[in-house]
Design a protein around this motif. Structure first.
Motif, PDB file in Angstrom:
ATOM      1  N   CYS A   1      26.236  26.001 -17.436  1.00 37.63           N
ATOM      2  CA  CYS A   1      26.761  25.984 -18.791  1.00 37.63           C
ATOM      3  C   CYS A   1      26.377  24.649 -19.419  1.00 37.63           C
ATOM      4  N   VAL A   2      26.073  24.680 -20.707  1.00 36.21           N
ATOM      5  CA  VAL A   2      25.750  23.460 -21.442  1.00 36.21           C
ATOM      6  C   VAL A   2      26.817  23.242 -22.505  1.00 36.21           C
ATOM      7  N   PHE A   3      27.394  22.031 -22.528  1.00 32.13           N
ATOM      8  CA  PHE A   3      28.256  21.625 -23.635  1.00 32.13           C
ATOM      9  C   PHE A   3      27.959  20.161 -23.901  1.00 32.13           C
ATOM     10  N   PHE A   4      27.472  19.894 -25.095  1.00 32.44           N
ATOM     11  CA  PHE A   4      26.836  18.614 -25.373  1.00 32.44           C
ATOM     12  C   PHE A   4      27.191  18.121 -26.765  1.00 32.44           C
ATOM     13  N   ASP A   5      27.485  16.829 -26.859  1.00 35.15           N
ATOM     14  CA  ASP A   5      27.742  16.174 -28.130  1.00 35.15           C
ATOM     15  C   ASP A   5      26.895  14.909 -28.168  1.00 35.15           C
ATOM     16  N   ASP A   6      26.035  14.772 -29.173  1.00 40.56           N
ATOM     17  CA  ASP A   6      25.127  13.624 -29.199  1.00 40.56           C
ATOM     18  C   ASP A   6      25.840  12.302 -29.451  1.00 40.56           C
ATOM     19  N   ARG A   7      27.134  12.341 -29.766  1.00 44.28           N
ATOM     20  CA  ARG A   7      27.905  11.102 -29.898  1.00 44.28           C
ATOM     21  C   ARG A   7      28.549  10.682 -28.573  1.00 44.28           C
ATOM     22  N   GLY A   8      28.279  11.456 -27.522  1.00 43.56           N
ATOM     23  CA  GLY A   8      28.787  11.095 -26.205  1.00 43.56           C
ATOM     24  C   GLY A   8      30.195  11.569 -25.927  1.00 43.56           C
ATOM     25  N   VAL A   9      30.764  12.393 -26.809  1.00 39.67           N
ATOM     26  CA  VAL A   9      32.114  12.905 -26.610  1.00 39.67           C
ATOM     27  C   VAL A   9      32.024  14.251 -25.899  1.00 39.67           C
ATOM     28  N   GLY A  10      32.543  14.336 -24.689  1.00 39.56           N
ATOM     29  CA  GLY A  10      32.496  15.584 -23.957  1.00 39.56           C
ATOM     30  C   GLY A  10      31.094  15.954 -23.488  1.00 39.56           C
ATOM     31  N   GLU A  11      30.190  14.981 -23.423  1.00 35.98           N
ATOM     32  CA  GLU A  11      28.812  15.261 -23.030  1.00 35.98           C
ATOM     33  C   GLU A  11      28.768  15.620 -21.549  1.00 35.98           C
ATOM     34  N   ASN A  12      28.355  16.834 -21.250  1.00 40.00           N
ATOM     35  CA  ASN A  12      28.412  17.278 -19.866  1.00 40.00           C
ATOM     36  C   ASN A  12      27.736  18.633 -19.744  1.00 40.00           C
ATOM     37  N   ASP A  13      27.526  19.064 -18.512  1.00 40.76           N
ATOM     38  CA  ASP A  13      27.193  20.454 -18.226  1.00 40.76           C
ATOM     39  C   ASP A  13      27.813  20.808 -16.888  1.00 40.76           C
ATOM     40  N   ALA A  14      27.786  22.056 -16.508  1.00 38.49           N
ATOM     41  CA  ALA A  14      28.497  22.501 -15.314  1.00 38.49           C
ATOM     42  C   ALA A  14      27.693  23.555 -14.570  1.00 38.49           C
ATOM     43  N   MET A  15      27.511  23.348 -13.275  1.00 39.08           N
ATOM     44  CA  MET A  15      26.813  24.315 -12.452  1.00 39.08           C
ATOM     45  C   MET A  15      27.716  25.521 -12.192  1.00 39.08           C
ATOM     46  N   ILE A  16      27.116  26.717 -12.208  1.00 33.29           N
ATOM     47  CA  ILE A  16      27.864  27.940 -11.927  1.00 33.29           C
ATOM     48  C   ILE A  16      27.522  28.465 -10.533  1.00 33.29           C
ATOM     49  N   SER A  17      26.218  28.636 -10.252  1.00 38.57           N
ATOM     50  CA  SER A  17      25.803  29.182  -8.958  1.00 38.57           C
ATOM     51  C   SER A  17      24.307  28.956  -8.778  1.00 38.57           C
ATOM     52  N   PRO A  18      23.799  29.004  -7.538  1.00 44.32           N
ATOM     53  CA  PRO A  18      22.346  28.946  -7.342  1.00 44.32           C
ATOM     54  C   PRO A  18      21.670  30.117  -8.047  1.00 44.32           C
ATOM     55  N   ILE A  19      20.422  29.913  -8.474  1.00 45.30           N
ATOM     56  CA  ILE A  19      19.680  30.970  -9.151  1.00 45.30           C
ATOM     57  C   ILE A  19      19.396  32.124  -8.195  1.00 45.30           C
ATOM     58  N   GLN A  20      19.637  33.316  -8.647  1.00 51.22           N
ATOM     59  CA  GLN A  20      19.204  34.526  -7.954  1.00 51.22           C
ATOM     60  C   GLN A  20      17.866  34.926  -8.553  1.00 51.22           C
ATOM     61  N   LEU A  21      16.796  34.839  -7.779  1.00 53.76           N
ATOM     62  CA  LEU A  21      15.464  35.109  -8.295  1.00 53.76           C
ATOM     63  C   LEU A  21      15.293  36.589  -8.646  1.00 53.76           C
ATOM     64  N   ASN A  22      14.434  36.830  -9.650  1.00 57.19           N
ATOM     65  CA  ASN A  22      14.083  38.183 -10.103  1.00 57.19           C
ATOM     66  C   ASN A  22      15.295  38.977 -10.594  1.00 57.19           C
ATOM     67  N   HIS A  23      16.263  38.262 -11.126  1.00 59.86           N
ATOM     68  CA  HIS A  23      17.453  38.892 -11.696  1.00 59.86           C
ATOM     69  C   HIS A  23      17.560  38.515 -13.168  1.00 59.86           C
ATOM     70  N   TRP A  24      17.643  39.520 -14.032  1.00 59.80           N
ATOM     71  CA  TRP A  24      17.847  39.252 -15.450  1.00 59.80           C
ATOM     72  C   TRP A  24      19.326  38.963 -15.684  1.00 59.80           C
ATOM     73  N   TYR A  25      19.647  37.705 -15.927  1.00 62.20           N
ATOM     74  CA  TYR A  25      21.014  37.306 -16.238  1.00 62.20           C
ATOM     75  C   TYR A  25      21.331  37.636 -17.693  1.00 62.20           C
ATOM     76  N   LYS A  26      22.439  38.319 -17.900  1.00 60.74           N
ATOM     77  CA  LYS A  26      22.947  38.524 -19.252  1.00 60.74           C
ATOM     78  C   LYS A  26      23.882  37.369 -19.585  1.00 60.74           C
ATOM     79  N   CYS A  27      23.576  36.658 -20.656  1.00 56.44           N
ATOM     80  CA  CYS A  27      24.333  35.459 -21.014  1.00 56.44           C
ATOM     81  C   CYS A  27      24.961  35.612 -22.390  1.00 56.44           C
ATOM     82  N   ASN A  28      26.203  35.193 -22.521  1.00 53.83           N
ATOM     83  CA  ASN A  28      26.892  35.154 -23.811  1.00 53.83           C
ATOM     84  C   ASN A  28      27.603  33.811 -23.949  1.00 53.83           C
ATOM     85  N   VAL A  29      27.470  33.216 -25.118  1.00 56.82           N
ATOM     86  CA  VAL A  29      28.234  32.018 -25.468  1.00 56.82           C
ATOM     87  C   VAL A  29      28.890  32.287 -26.810  1.00 56.82           C
TER      88      VAL A  29
END
Length: 224
Positions: free
Chosen positions: A133-161
């Motif tokens: 997941c990506v959550f980013f603020d260019d002013r440095g407030v809450g600048e971060n991201d978070a790992m969910i799981s290792p990539i499963q190859l050849n899998h089409w991930y459906k993503c919603n934000v």
């Protein structure tokens, strides 16, 4: 350290959507050149180059997009900035092999004269070969991201934000399971006016260079 998604959480809602923009990349290079632009990081650094169409693999139809190098991107500017209700993006991403670089799709707020996204919320692949997941603020407030799981190859991930201006929260879904909800990481969140497909610089650096088998397809920007 990887987090775990909770498959018992409710699926991403799909009804009552007002589609703002949808792209399956079946229009070919002419459509890519017309709708999508290059990506300006800063005046000094100049433009990232455009990603390319490919028939190597596709979620639906015959085309998707990919990249042969870092510092590549596609950008879609929302004609009228969305400032209320819920705005979301749905897309599909796939890795055919380990890439060890950043490849993400995000929605956010234009950073202004320096270009790019000043507030960014997305999902994608990290150079640790994990889904993030990506959550980013260019002013440095809450600048971060978070790992969910290792990539499963050849899998089409459906993503919603989904960004909810009423509740002041951002929610992430992966394969219809809710994986994360967080409050707005900034008090200066005015609206969503840009969609960005991006490979290269991230919070953990550029990552590996050269041809990598990352693909994106069937992008939909919507409101509710």
């Amino acid at each position: 350290m990887f987090g775990c998604k909770n498959n018992s959480n409710p699926a991403a809602p799909v009804d009552q959507r007002n589609v703002i923009f949808t792209e399956g990349f079946e229009g070919g290079q002419a459509e890519l050149d017309t709708i999508w632009t290059r990506y300006l990081i800063t005046i000094e650094e100049g433009f990232y180059t455009k990603m390319r169409l490919t028939t190597d693999t596709a979620h639906t139809g015959t085309h998707s997009i990919t990249s042969d190098s870092n510092r590549t991107a596609l950008e879609y500017d929302v004609f009228s900035r969305i400032e209320s209700g819920i705005v979301g993006v749905e897309f599909f991403i796939l890795a055919k092999s380990a890439g060890q670089t950043n490849f993400t799709i995000s929605i956010g707020q234009n950073a202004g004269s320096t270009g790019g996204l000043g507030k960014e919320f997305g999902l994608g692949f990290d150079q640790t070969d994990s889904v993030k997941c990506v959550f980013f603020d260019d002013r440095g407030v809450g600048e971060n991201d978070a790992m969910i799981s290792p990539i499963q190859l050849n899998h089409w991930y459906k993503c919603n934000v989904e960004v909810d201006f009423t509740s002041q929260k951002i929610t992430y879904y992966l394969d219809n399971a809710k994986v994360r909800t967080l409050p707005f990481p900034t008090q200066e969140m005015y609206g969503i006016d840009r969609l960005l497909v991006f490979r290269g610089f991230g919070l953990n650096g550029e990552g590996a260079e050269g041809p990598k088998s990352y693909f994106a397809d069937d992008i939909t920007l919507y409101t509710k």
